[in-house]
Design an enzyme around this catalytic site. Structure first.
Site: not given
Ligand code: AQP
Length: 321
Positions: A116, A197, A200
């Site tokens: 990040k 992966k 978002k």
């Molecule tokens: N691709 C994924 N597959 C399975 N589990 C996932 N999680 C996130 N992406 C996947 C799980 O969702 C939960 C919430 O995580 P978060 O709110 O911290 O979201 P994040 O990790 O920030 O989600 P993103 O989509 O990956 O966001 P960005 O793009 O900001 O990095 C957690 O339990 C996570 O493991």
């Protein structure tokens, strides 16, 4: 009488929740709801670690929407607590205490921080410190188990290490937590690029990257039918391409049919059949969630009451720690 394990987990109110968040976190929370005592948190303080991605006018509303999605997914507020992180000040307080025992090198090694912060001119200290706040979230509640997606593995291990280090310095105070990963769905990959992966932030600029939990059926079908696969027709998991493995994993996580059985059923047929079945399963799963979500959003007083009851409940535990 058996003592139930306590589970804690959270989701950031950033962007739109997608199928990866649902299969990696929300659905397994619901599945194990009766077996554990559950605390589920909308981690709005974590969202501040990338301040340029936060609209301050939207943060409170976005946090309520995520809480409503937890409930719509099947979290029962009588059996589980659902609250917003910044409403319980002990999260920030314990984070400071834990900061003081966490070596900087541990944080600099975190792969999420490296990913990040890469290519940025300036990185806020909060982004580096993110896993310490996450450790505080978990350790505040004497958590036994943290149900998350696979991307969080390193952070949960760090929370364990921080607890052990604190206890080494000050005596047995904090409970080192264990991670719980779902057997399938722990890492849902991007539909437009199954080597990364589903995420978002990527979804914001690439419309075919993800299926959102609130997307309408037409869009869900369109994105899934366009999912990247390959030009062959191999389903056996050891030889199938990443896109096919991803689609079979999504179907398996939704229907509980083992991946091997999905592969055997589709052998010799074109990928379009698999995509169409995945789309049907996703629509069937998300439509009732979306209907319940709409009802919660139509009744703000009920949502407020649920959040308040949960906040009062968890404050008792957090205050004691
Ligand atoms: N691709 C994924 N597959 C399975 N589990 C996932 N999680 C996130 N992406 C996947 C799980 O969702 C939960 C919430 O995580 P978060 O709110 O911290 O979201 P994040 O990790 O920030 O989600 P993103 O989509 O990956 O966001 P960005 O793009 O900001 O990095 C957690 O339990 C996570 O493991």
């Amino acid at each position: 009488m058996s003592v139930r394990h306590r589970a804690f987990s959270g989701v950031q109110p950033t962007g739109r929740l997608h199928l990866g968040n649902y299969l990696g976190a929300l659905k397994p929370w619901v599945t194990h709801q009766d077996a554990r005592e559950n605390i589920f948190c909308v981690v709005d303080l974590h969202a501040l670690t990338v301040p340029e991605a936060v609209d301050p006018r939207q943060l409170a509303a976005g946090s309520r929407q995520i809480a409503a999605l937890f409930l719509a997914a099947g979290i029962d507020p009588e059996r589980s607590s659902v609250f917003i992180q910044s409403h319980v000040r002990e999260h920030s307080e314990l984070a400071w205490v834990l900061n003081c025992v966490t070596p900087l090198g541990w944080l600099e090694r975190m792969t999420q921080f490296k990913a990040k912060s890469e290519g940025r001119d300036s990185v806020g200290t909060g982004l580096l410190d993110y896993p310490v706040l996450q450790a505080a979230d978990i350790l505040l509640y004497d958590t036994d188990v943290v149900p998350v997606g696979e991307d969080q593995k390193q952070h949960i291990e760090l929370a364990r290490d921080v607890a052990l280090r604190f206890n080494h310095l000050f005596g047995e105070v904090l409970k080192p937590p264990a991670i719980s990963l779902p057997p399938v769905g722990a890492r849902v990959m991007g539909l437009d690029d199954p080597t990364v992966k589903m995420s978002k932030s990527i979804g914001e600029s690439r419309p075919n990257h993800l299926v959102g939990m609130l997307d309408d059926p037409k869009r869900i079908r369109k994105v899934l039918m366009k999912a990247v696969t390959d030009s062959g027709c191999a389903y056996a998991p050891e030889v199938a391409s990443p896109g096919v493995v991803n689609l079979m994993g999504i179907l398996s996580a939704l229907t509980s049919e083992p991946v091997d059985s999905v592969a055997a059923r589709f052998e010799g047929r074109g990928y379009g059949y698999l995509k169409a079945e995945v789309a049907d399963a996703v629509v069937a799963e998300l439509e009732p969630v979306q209907a319940r979500y709409a009802r919660f959003m139509d009744d703000p007083a009920e949502l407020d009451a649920v959040l308040k009851r949960s906040t009062d409940r968890v404050r008792g535990i957090a205050g004691a720690t």
